[in-house]
Design an enzyme around this catalytic site. Structure first.
Site, PDB file in Angstrom:
ATOM      1  N   CYS A  95     -10.929 -45.306 -27.593  1.00  0.00           N
ATOM      2  CA  CYS A  95     -11.587 -46.389 -26.865  1.00  0.00           C
ATOM      3  C   CYS A  95     -13.023 -46.047 -26.430  1.00  0.00           C
ATOM      4  O   CYS A  95     -13.923 -46.064 -27.262  1.00  0.00           O
ATOM      5  CB  CYS A  95     -10.711 -46.833 -25.706  1.00  0.00           C
ATOM      6  N   ARG A 129     -11.823 -59.552 -21.758  1.00  0.00           N
ATOM      7  CA  ARG A 129     -11.215 -58.247 -22.061  1.00  0.00           C
ATOM      8  C   ARG A 129     -10.066 -58.406 -23.025  1.00  0.00           C
ATOM      9  O   ARG A 129      -9.343 -59.394 -22.986  1.00  0.00           O
ATOM     10  CB  ARG A 129     -10.685 -57.584 -20.772  1.00  0.00           C
ATOM     11  N   HIS A 196      -4.580 -46.768 -26.767  1.00  0.00           N
ATOM     12  CA  HIS A 196      -4.138 -45.848 -25.717  1.00  0.00           C
ATOM     13  C   HIS A 196      -2.610 -45.818 -25.764  1.00  0.00           C
ATOM     14  O   HIS A 196      -1.997 -46.279 -26.704  1.00  0.00           O
ATOM     15  CB  HIS A 196      -4.536 -46.389 -24.334  1.00  0.00           C
TER      16      HIS A 196
END
Ligand code: GLN
Length: 249
Positions: A95, A129, A196
């Protein structure tokens, strides 16, 4: 006595979101289970590093404010890192780390952070997001299993230039930008991804690919690549897939 293999963990104090450290623990455990003497070298801003003693690099994700704190230091290390990447030094970048391996990252409040430019990608703030579970099929690498599962949470959207090879194609989730279906980038043995979760505990096939690259780079025999019992790891992998198929039912 010096360890046989050292993992360089960049900025563990600043770049560590959503269980990213679990990736380092997975690499460490899988090497130790195979009888290899391994050590993790934490590398914070300003630390002196002998890169000739590092055989695998990891850097996790971070909030914009943390990326700002480490970006100059990371760029200052580009000379040392990029030539080694060309010689096969493996790295996993998650990320925020992946964004800084590209040409530039423009943060949510429009701060421009130039990256080290190893990947032909550019990241800018997205409209909203991208948060949620991800399932994707690896295309940029030949792995024993093509599916990767993980979790994404990023404000930036990453667009690939002509010299960037996507790591995978998403079947669930947004990946690089939510538009072209691509997820992550791979160049030589450097893998950048938005996943993640932690990523490696649930995807041991990717962990082992990184490990085999590191062994080759450190000139350690492949004998250390013995199969491990991954029943629990693949149960976790399967649980993520089942959760997705239930959602889509
Ligand atoms: N701050 C970056 C973004 O929001 C990276 C976030 C992360 O590493 N999860 O896009």
């Amino acid at each position: 006595m010096e360890s046989a293999l050292r993992i360089g963990h960049l900025y563990p104090g600043q770049m560590n979101l959503y269980g990213d450290r679990g990736n380092v623990l997975t690499l460490l455990r899988r090497l130790k289970w195979r009888g290899l003497d391994v050590e993790v070298v934490p590398i914070e801003v300003g630390a002196e590093v002998d890169w000739d003693r590092i055989s695998l690099v990891f850097m996790g994700g971070g909030e914009d404010s943390h990326q700002v704190l480490i970006a100059d230091d990371f760029r200052a290390r580009a000379d040392q890192l990029l030539k080694r990447f060309e010689n096969g030094l493996p790295m996993l970048a998650i990320c925020g780390a992946y964004q800084l391996l590209g040409k530039e990252y423009v943060t949510t409040n429009q701060t421009i952070l130039p990256g080290v430019g190893y990947f032909d990608v550019r990241t800018e703030p997205g409209a909203e997001r991208k948060i949620g579970d991800v399932v994707c099929q690896v295309e940029g690498l030949d792995l024993s299993l093509a599916t990767l599962v993980g979790f994404e949470n990023h404000g930036g959207v990453t667009y690939l230039g002509p010299d960037a090879t996507p790591l995978a194609r998403v079947s669930t989730g947004s990946g690089n930008n939510g538009v072209d279906g691509s997820e992550g980038v791979v160049r030589n043995h450097v893998v950048g991804t938005y996943l993640h979760g932690s990523l490696l505990p649930k995807n041991p096939h990717l962990a082992d690919r990184l490990i085999s690259w590191a062994l080759r780079y450190a000139e350690i025999q492949d004998a250390f690549m013995a199969d491990l019992n991954d029943e629990w790891e693949y149960r976790a992998h399967q649980a993520m897939l089942s959760r997705q198929s239930e959602r889509h039912r």
